[in-house]
Motif scaffolding. Structure first.
Motif, mmCIF file in Angstrom:
data_model
loop_
_atom_site.group_PDB
_atom_site.id
_atom_site.type_symbol
_atom_site.label_atom_id
_atom_site.label_comp_id
_atom_site.label_asym_id
_atom_site.label_seq_id
_atom_site.Cartn_x
_atom_site.Cartn_y
_atom_site.Cartn_z
ATOM 1 N N PHE A 241 55.022 80.587 33.211
ATOM 2 C CA PHE A 241 55.321 78.953 33.518
ATOM 3 C C PHE A 241 54.163 78.513 34.885
ATOM 4 O O PHE A 241 54.397 77.643 34.280
ATOM 5 N N LEU A 242 53.622 78.907 35.001
ATOM 6 C CA LEU A 242 52.821 78.839 36.732
ATOM 7 C C LEU A 242 50.935 79.113 35.837
ATOM 8 O O LEU A 242 50.635 77.652 36.886
ATOM 9 N N ALA A 243 50.937 79.594 35.293
ATOM 10 C CA ALA A 243 49.609 79.707 34.641
ATOM 11 C C ALA A 243 48.670 79.001 33.558
ATOM 12 O O ALA A 243 47.884 78.613 33.566
ATOM 13 N N ALA A 244 49.828 79.927 32.854
ATOM 14 C CA ALA A 244 49.187 79.187 30.834
ATOM 15 C C ALA A 244 50.099 78.360 30.695
ATOM 16 O O ALA A 244 50.037 77.546 29.321
ATOM 17 N N ARG A 245 50.926 77.653 31.212
ATOM 18 C CA ARG A 245 51.562 76.530 31.333
ATOM 19 C C ARG A 245 52.259 76.590 29.973
ATOM 20 O O ARG A 245 51.886 75.355 29.049
ATOM 21 N N ASP A 246 52.609 77.717 29.174
ATOM 22 C CA ASP A 246 53.568 78.230 28.466
ATOM 23 C C ASP A 246 55.548 77.693 28.996
ATOM 24 O O ASP A 246 55.065 78.968 28.252
ATOM 25 N N TRP A 247 55.561 76.545 29.017
ATOM 26 C CA TRP A 247 57.019 77.340 28.919
ATOM 27 C C TRP A 247 58.626 77.022 28.142
ATOM 28 O O TRP A 247 58.750 78.033 28.547
ATOM 29 N N PRO A 248 57.959 77.259 26.556
ATOM 30 C CA PRO A 248 58.466 77.718 25.946
ATOM 31 C C PRO A 248 58.676 79.059 25.702
ATOM 32 O O PRO A 248 59.361 79.620 25.928
ATOM 33 N N PHE A 249 56.990 79.056 25.864
ATOM 34 C CA PHE A 249 57.685 80.826 25.563
ATOM 35 C C PHE A 249 57.760 81.001 26.474
ATOM 36 O O PHE A 249 58.816 82.324 26.134
ATOM 37 N N GLY A 250 57.792 80.994 27.651
ATOM 38 C CA GLY A 250 58.192 81.826 28.796
ATOM 39 C C GLY A 250 60.162 81.473 29.074
ATOM 40 O O GLY A 250 60.935 82.645 29.526
ATOM 41 N N SER A 251 59.860 80.125 28.155
ATOM 42 C CA SER A 251 61.957 80.179 28.349
ATOM 43 C C SER A 251 62.291 80.992 27.494
ATOM 44 O O SER A 251 63.499 81.595 27.676
ATOM 45 N N ALA A 252 61.409 82.013 26.125
ATOM 46 C CA ALA A 252 62.105 82.212 24.805
ATOM 47 C C ALA A 252 62.477 83.542 25.561
ATOM 48 O O ALA A 252 63.300 84.936 25.588
ATOM 49 N N LEU A 253 61.228 83.990 26.897
ATOM 50 C CA LEU A 253 61.320 85.753 27.555
ATOM 51 C C LEU A 253 62.061 85.221 28.014
ATOM 52 O O LEU A 253 63.242 86.961 28.402
ATOM 53 N N SER A 254 62.882 84.552 28.834
ATOM 54 C CA SER A 254 63.561 84.642 29.450
ATOM 55 C C SER A 254 65.212 85.025 28.786
ATOM 56 O O SER A 254 66.309 85.446 29.402
ATOM 57 N N ILE A 255 65.268 84.000 27.988
ATOM 58 C CA ILE A 255 66.735 84.257 27.840
ATOM 59 C C ILE A 255 66.833 85.821 26.691
ATOM 60 O O ILE A 255 68.103 85.878 26.916
ATOM 61 N N ILE A 256 65.512 85.790 26.235
ATOM 62 C CA ILE A 256 65.524 87.721 25.581
ATOM 63 C C ILE A 256 65.736 88.610 26.574
ATOM 64 O O ILE A 256 66.653 89.082 26.724
ATOM 65 N N LEU A 257 65.428 88.533 28.133
ATOM 66 C CA LEU A 257 65.591 89.920 29.195
ATOM 67 C C LEU A 257 66.882 88.840 29.312
ATOM 68 O O LEU A 257 68.006 89.585 29.889
ATOM 69 N N ALA A 258 67.664 87.604 29.293
ATOM 70 C CA ALA A 258 68.842 87.332 30.066
ATOM 71 C C ALA A 258 69.760 88.028 29.242
ATOM 72 O O ALA A 258 71.468 88.346 29.300
ATOM 73 N N LEU A 259 69.501 87.718 27.307
ATOM 74 C CA LEU A 259 70.117 88.603 26.275
ATOM 75 C C LEU A 259 70.997 90.090 26.733
ATOM 76 O O LEU A 259 71.910 90.401 26.080
#
Length: 286
Positions: A241-259
């Motif tokens: 989210f902050l360095a790579a600016r790859d919000w889609p991939f960061g969001s996908a990782l967040s959803i995996i942890l949330a699930l």
């Protein structure tokens, strides 16, 4: 009944606006793509979730699970005796003071507490200064910026989440069962093993879930106390989210942890229901 529903509306609106809506946005972004400059493009695909299956991220995920599991075990090993001492050994008038001592760390910002460990463990910190001054060591020990330091910081930060649920279970337990066991000749260890521990398992399970889930998303402690040598999934998400600016991939990782967290919570409630059903069956048989 209608008035009760109206009273709930502000809270539901708050949760919907600041919890459900952001979560929905993260879910939507997780299926999007990004340009070379980090701009989110809504071209729906599963690439971000498939990218998680790359060996690098699977290795980090496995390391995160292992660290979370070890952290949970350590907090249990340290937290159960603390909760038992407060609930079963301390006089009634001192129990509230014991709980306050457990909760005092919550009164201080978590970031500040993490940096305090840096002051304690760094090469010129309190521990190394003490050992050097009294001649126990000849050069500073590498106590910081490794996995052990990360584990120490996480156990310290999450210990109250294990103590408090276990304390509640111990406090609600019927103490007369222990008196009956003693009258029947059971040793203190036998009474603990067959009465106290089984009756406090719901609190232990709640503590396990709270600590484990919190450990999965932890990124402050690895950042501050682990340096570049220790990276958990929380750090990867932060970097996306902050360095790579790859919000889609960061969001996908967040959803995996949330699930994963959601699955653990569901299993916890299923276990509670099974335990209650077993107790009701035993009562009918009796």
């Amino acid at each position: 009944m209608r008035r009760g529903k109206l009273l709930v509306l502000p809270a539901m609106g708050w949760l919907g606006l600041f919890f459900a809506l952001p979560l929905l946005i993260v879910v939507v972004v997780s299926f999007a793509s990004r340009t070379a400059y980090g701009q989110v493009v809504f071209q729906w695909n599963l690439d971000n979730y498939l990218r998680f299956l790359e060996p690098l991220y699977l290795k980090i995920f496995a390391f995160t699970l292992g660290t979370a599991f070890v952290t949970t075990l350590w907090t249990f090993a340290m937290g159960y005796p603390v909760a038992y001492t407060i609930a079963m050994i301390l006089p009634k008038k001192w129990q509230q003071a014991g709980i306050i001592l457990v909760m005092i760390p919550f009164w201080i910002n978590f970031l500040i507490r993490s940096y305090s460990w840096v002051i304690i463990l760094r090469a010129q910190g309190l521990v190394n200064t003490f050992l050097l001054h009294f001649g126990f060591i000849e050069k500073p020990l590498g106590l910081l910026y490794n996995n052990t330091a990360v584990l120490l910081g996480m156990v310290y930060g999450l210990l109250p989440f294990m103590v408090l649920p276990i304390y509640v279970s111990l406090e609600q337990m019927d103490k007369r069962l222990l008196e009956a066991a003693s009258d029947l000749g059971a040793s203190p260890f036998t009474a603990f093993r067959k009465i106290t521990l089984p009756l406090t398992l719901p609190g232990v399970a709640a503590g396990f879930i709270l600590v484990f889930i919190s450990s999965l998303g932890m990124f402050v402690v690895p950042d501050i106390m682990g340096g570049a040598k220790s990276s958990l999934m929380g750090n990867v998400i932060q970097n996306q989210f902050l360095a790579a600016r790859d919000w889609p991939f960061g969001s996908a990782l967040s959803i995996i942890l949330a699930l994963l967290s959601l699955v653990m919570i569901i299993l916890y409630y299923k276990a509670l229901e099974a335990q209650k059903g077993g107790k009701q069956h035993e009562e009918k048989l009796a």
